[in-house]
Design a protein around this motif. Structure first.
Motif, short mmCIF file in Angstrom:
data_model
loop_
_atom_site.label_atom_id
_atom_site.label_comp_id
_atom_site.label_asym_id
_atom_site.label_seq_id
_atom_site.Cartn_x
_atom_site.Cartn_y
_atom_site.Cartn_z
N VAL A 188 0.83 -1.20 0.00
CA VAL A 188 0.00 0.00 0.00
C VAL A 188 0.87 1.26 0.00
CG1 VAL A 188 -1.64 1.32 1.38
CG2 VAL A 188 -1.99 -1.13 1.04
N TRP A 189 1.91 1.26 0.83
CA TRP A 189 2.75 2.46 0.97
C TRP A 189 3.73 2.61 -0.18
CZ3 TRP A 189 2.19 6.11 4.93
CH2 TRP A 189 1.15 5.81 5.82
N GLU A 190 3.97 1.52 -0.88
CA GLU A 190 4.83 1.64 -2.06
C GLU A 190 4.12 2.40 -3.18
OE1 GLU A 190 7.99 -2.07 -1.73
OE2 GLU A 190 6.05 -2.42 -2.68
N LYS A 191 2.80 2.30 -3.18
CA LYS A 191 2.02 3.01 -4.22
C LYS A 191 2.29 4.50 -4.19
CE LYS A 191 -1.77 -0.13 -4.82
NZ LYS A 191 -3.17 -0.43 -4.67
N SER A 192 2.39 5.06 -3.01
CA SER A 192 2.60 6.50 -2.89
C SER A 192 4.08 6.83 -2.69
CB SER A 192 1.80 7.03 -1.70
OG SER A 192 2.18 6.31 -0.54
N ASN A 193 4.92 5.80 -2.78
CA ASN A 193 6.36 5.98 -2.63
C ASN A 193 6.75 6.48 -1.23
OD1 ASN A 193 8.90 5.71 -3.62
ND2 ASN A 193 9.00 7.75 -4.56
N ARG A 194 6.02 5.98 -0.21
CA ARG A 194 6.39 6.40 1.16
C ARG A 194 6.80 5.21 2.02
NH1 ARG A 194 3.26 11.27 4.02
NH2 ARG A 194 1.30 10.13 3.68
N TRP A 195 7.18 4.10 1.38
CA TRP A 195 7.64 2.96 2.18
C TRP A 195 9.13 3.08 2.49
CZ3 TRP A 195 5.83 -0.63 5.24
CH2 TRP A 195 6.66 -1.69 5.62
N SER A 196 9.86 3.61 1.54
CA SER A 196 11.32 3.65 1.63
C SER A 196 11.82 4.44 2.85
CB SER A 196 11.86 4.29 0.35
OG SER A 196 13.08 4.94 0.62
N ASP A 197 12.77 3.84 3.57
CA ASP A 197 13.35 4.52 4.74
C ASP A 197 14.22 5.71 4.34
OD1 ASP A 197 12.22 2.94 6.76
OD2 ASP A 197 13.68 1.35 6.38
N GLU A 198 14.60 5.75 3.08
CA GLU A 198 15.36 6.92 2.62
C GLU A 198 14.45 8.13 2.51
OE1 GLU A 198 17.19 4.13 0.06
OE2 GLU A 198 17.65 3.89 2.19
N LEU A 199 13.20 7.88 2.14
CA LEU A 199 12.28 8.99 1.94
C LEU A 199 11.49 9.33 3.20
CD1 LEU A 199 11.11 7.99 -1.63
CD2 LEU A 199 12.67 9.83 -1.00
N VAL A 200 11.23 8.33 4.01
CA VAL A 200 10.53 8.56 5.28
C VAL A 200 11.44 8.06 6.39
CG1 VAL A 200 8.53 7.95 6.68
CG2 VAL A 200 8.25 8.29 4.23
N ASP A 201 11.90 9.00 7.22
CA ASP A 201 12.95 8.59 8.18
C ASP A 201 12.43 8.21 9.56
OD1 ASP A 201 12.18 10.97 9.19
OD2 ASP A 201 14.14 11.95 9.13
N ASN A 202 11.12 8.16 9.72
CA ASN A 202 10.64 7.85 11.08
C ASN A 202 9.72 6.64 11.19
OD1 ASN A 202 8.39 8.96 9.95
ND2 ASN A 202 8.29 10.75 11.28
N TRP A 203 9.80 5.75 10.23
CA TRP A 203 9.01 4.51 10.28
C TRP A 203 9.45 3.61 11.45
CZ3 TRP A 203 4.79 2.57 8.24
CH2 TRP A 203 4.40 2.86 6.93
N PHE A 204 8.50 2.98 12.08
CA PHE A 204 8.78 1.79 12.88
C PHE A 204 8.30 0.62 12.03
CE2 PHE A 204 8.59 4.53 16.70
CZ PHE A 204 9.67 4.03 17.39
N LYS A 205 9.21 -0.28 11.70
CA LYS A 205 8.82 -1.43 10.88
C LYS A 205 9.13 -2.72 11.61
CE LYS A 205 9.54 0.85 6.44
NZ LYS A 205 10.48 1.01 5.32
N THR A 206 8.40 -3.75 11.25
CA THR A 206 8.67 -5.05 11.83
C THR A 206 8.31 -6.11 10.79
OG1 THR A 206 8.25 -6.47 13.74
CG2 THR A 206 6.40 -5.16 12.99
N LYS A 207 8.41 -7.38 11.17
CA LYS A 207 8.15 -8.46 10.21
C LYS A 207 7.16 -9.46 10.78
CE LYS A 207 12.32 -8.65 7.42
NZ LYS A 207 13.74 -8.71 7.74
N LEU A 208 6.36 -10.03 9.90
CA LEU A 208 5.49 -11.14 10.29
C LEU A 208 6.36 -12.40 10.40
CD1 LEU A 208 2.42 -10.54 7.94
CD2 LEU A 208 2.83 -9.63 10.24
N LYS A 209 5.81 -13.45 10.98
CA LYS A 209 6.57 -14.71 11.14
C LYS A 209 7.09 -15.24 9.81
CE LYS A 209 5.86 -15.95 15.58
NZ LYS A 209 6.98 -15.76 16.50
N ASN A 210 6.30 -15.01 8.75
CA ASN A 210 6.72 -15.52 7.44
C ASN A 210 7.69 -14.60 6.71
OD1 ASN A 210 5.24 -13.41 6.45
ND2 ASN A 210 3.58 -14.65 5.62
N GLY A 211 8.13 -13.55 7.40
CA GLY A 211 9.14 -12.67 6.81
C GLY A 211 8.56 -11.44 6.12
N THR A 212 7.24 -11.38 5.97
CA THR A 212 6.62 -10.23 5.32
C THR A 212 6.86 -8.96 6.13
OG1 THR A 212 4.88 -11.71 4.58
CG2 THR A 212 4.44 -9.33 4.39
#
Ligand code: ATP
Ligand code: MG
Length: 429
Positions: free
Chosen positions: A79-103
């Motif tokens: 969803v966030w790739e659509k607006s180009n706001r997933w990248s940590d280079e462009l958005v510097d304050n994300w908290f990200k994590t992973k699901l058990k399957n690596g997603t």
């Protein structure tokens, strides 16, 4: 509520690393508990204030035509790739994590994408518009610095509304009405007299956005304020061209520190384009939806009220958002008559819908009074042996320190009058 059952206690000192006045006072008075810098838990007293602020905002958003929902905190990468706001280079304050399957997944740091993605499924015709969904939600931002207490949280609670309109005209009409709702909110929580609409940086689709800046030395922002016109310009966009275009006179502007308690933003088609958010108009033509965003941080707003209204004795809450209206204090609880009189008054006020914090603890009068000043409930009623002998109660207003002596038979009507908190400063949309 009985104070003996209140889970928190007041304390003399705030944690050493807490440098902000708002968090120092809120911690000392037992409203919040600090987990780490920028992360706070809300204790029963703090939660009550937060809920009252939430109720006021909800009321104004509903009157504005908003419709409440709850978007998820866990967000998907696609969803966030659509607006180009997933990248940590462009958005510097994300908290990200992973699901058990690596997603990979992210925790919401804002909400435009979540709404655009959902609304895409429900908007297809002009009949579906306009629509103004909003939610209250915890937001996560990996802020580099967090020294301003609850004003800048790494986790914080906000309200965000998004407007979805058919065209610029429809958008602008709503945008202007939203300003009035925001003014109402800041008036109702008690800081309207110091909160000003401020021109701030816009985006591709609008020259300016508008911030609501509350003036206090504790503010991290700098604004240039025109006292007569009651508008301000944020330092970020302060230059000759902007000042002239707004018809302001540089010599009449004063530089002030302030807190951004809310902001509104015209988004144009910035998000409807990448999300292909379109509708068919009356002629069957496809058009892009025009969006706007409208945010308020509730914890920041509460902290701003603390910064602006508290005094050297502690917190001072306006009746509209105070955790309780009355702080009922019995002096010498071991005295059976005092205890019974206080209990009876507590019951009577509660039966009449008055919110009372009843200090039923076995503690010295001085300690109870100091705690009461620190907690900042608008009215304190003292039940003492001396008063009972005369058939009187003493009511003290926290803000002014003004004391009234009220006959026992009049106490309920006097308190009910104080409870009828008028909807101060409300403007009609
Ligand atoms: P700032 O400029 O102060 O960093 P922002 O412009 O990033 O805030 P938005 O993303 O527009 O803020 O968020 C909307 C509202 O949420 C702000 O007006 C503010 O009231 C609140 N807010 C933003 N960041 C925080 C935070 N870290 N802690 C508490 N409230 C916040
Ligand atoms: Mg900002």
């Amino acid at each position: 509520m009985r104070q003996s059952q209140l889970l928190s206690k007041t304390r003399k000192d705030a944690p050493k690393d807490e440098v902000s006045k708002n968090a120092q006072l809120l911690i000392r008075a037992g409203f919040v508990s600090k987990e780490m810098a920028g992360v706070y838990s809300y204790l029963p007293l703090g939660l009550r204030v937060m809920q009252k602020i939430e109720d006021i905002i909800r009321d104004e958003m509903n009157k504005l035509g908003g419709t409440e929902m709850k978007t998820s905190i866990i967000q998907s990468k696609e969803v966030w790739e659509k607006s180009n706001r997933w990248s940590d280079e462009l958005v510097d304050n994300w908290f990200k994590t992973k699901l058990k399957n690596g997603t990979e997944v992210g925790l919401s740091f804002t909400n435009e994408e979540a709404y655009a993605n959902i609304l895409k499924q429900y908007i297809s015709s002009y009949k579906d518009l306009p629509v103004y969904p909003y939610d209250f939600k915890s937001i996560f931002r990996n802020e580099a610095r967090s020294k301003s207490g609850v004003l800048r949280g790494r986790e914080f609670y906000w309200k965000a509304l998004y407007s979805f309109s058919k065209d610029e005209n429809e958008h602008n009409e709503f945008y202007e009405r939203s300003k009035i709702s925001y003014k109402n909110i800041f008036n109702r929580v008690g800081i309207g007299h110091l909160t000003y609409v401020t021109f701030a940086s816009g985006g591709t689709f609008s020259k300016f956005s508008h911030e609501f800046q509350a003036v206090t030395p504790a503010g991290e922002d700098t604004i240039y304020f025109d006292e007569k016109k009651e508008i301000a310009v944020n330092k970020d966009v302060y230059n000759d061209e902007v000042i002239n275009s707004l018809g302001l006179d540089k010599n009449k502007l004063v530089e002030l520190n302030s807190i951004e308690v809310g902001n509104i933003f015209s988004l144009g088609t910035k998000f409807s384009e990448p999300f292909d958010l379109k509708y068919k108009n009356e002629l069957g033509e496809e058009k892009l939806v025009v969006m706007g965003s409208y945010g308020i941080g509730l914890g920041r707003l509460m902290g701003t009220v603390v910064e602006i209204l508290s005094d050297d004795k502690g917190l001072v809450w306006p009746t509209s958002i105070a955790p309780f209206l009355i702080h009922l204090i019995e002096i010498s609880s071991e005295n059976e008559v005092v205890r019974k009189t206080a209990e009876a008054l507590y019951d009577k006020l509660a039966e009449n819908g008055i919110e009372v914090l009843y200090d039923d603890r076995e503690a010295r009068a001085g300690e109870k009074f100091n705690d009461s000043d620190l907690i900042g409930i608008p009215f304190r009623i003292v039940v003492s042996e001396k008063g009972i002998a005369k058939g009187e109660f003493e009511i003290k207003e926290r803000k002014s320190g003004k004391i009234e002596i009220i006959k026992e038979k009049d106490i309920l009507s006097v308190i009910l009058a104080k409870a009828a908190c008028p909807a101060r400063g409300i403007q009609k949309n």
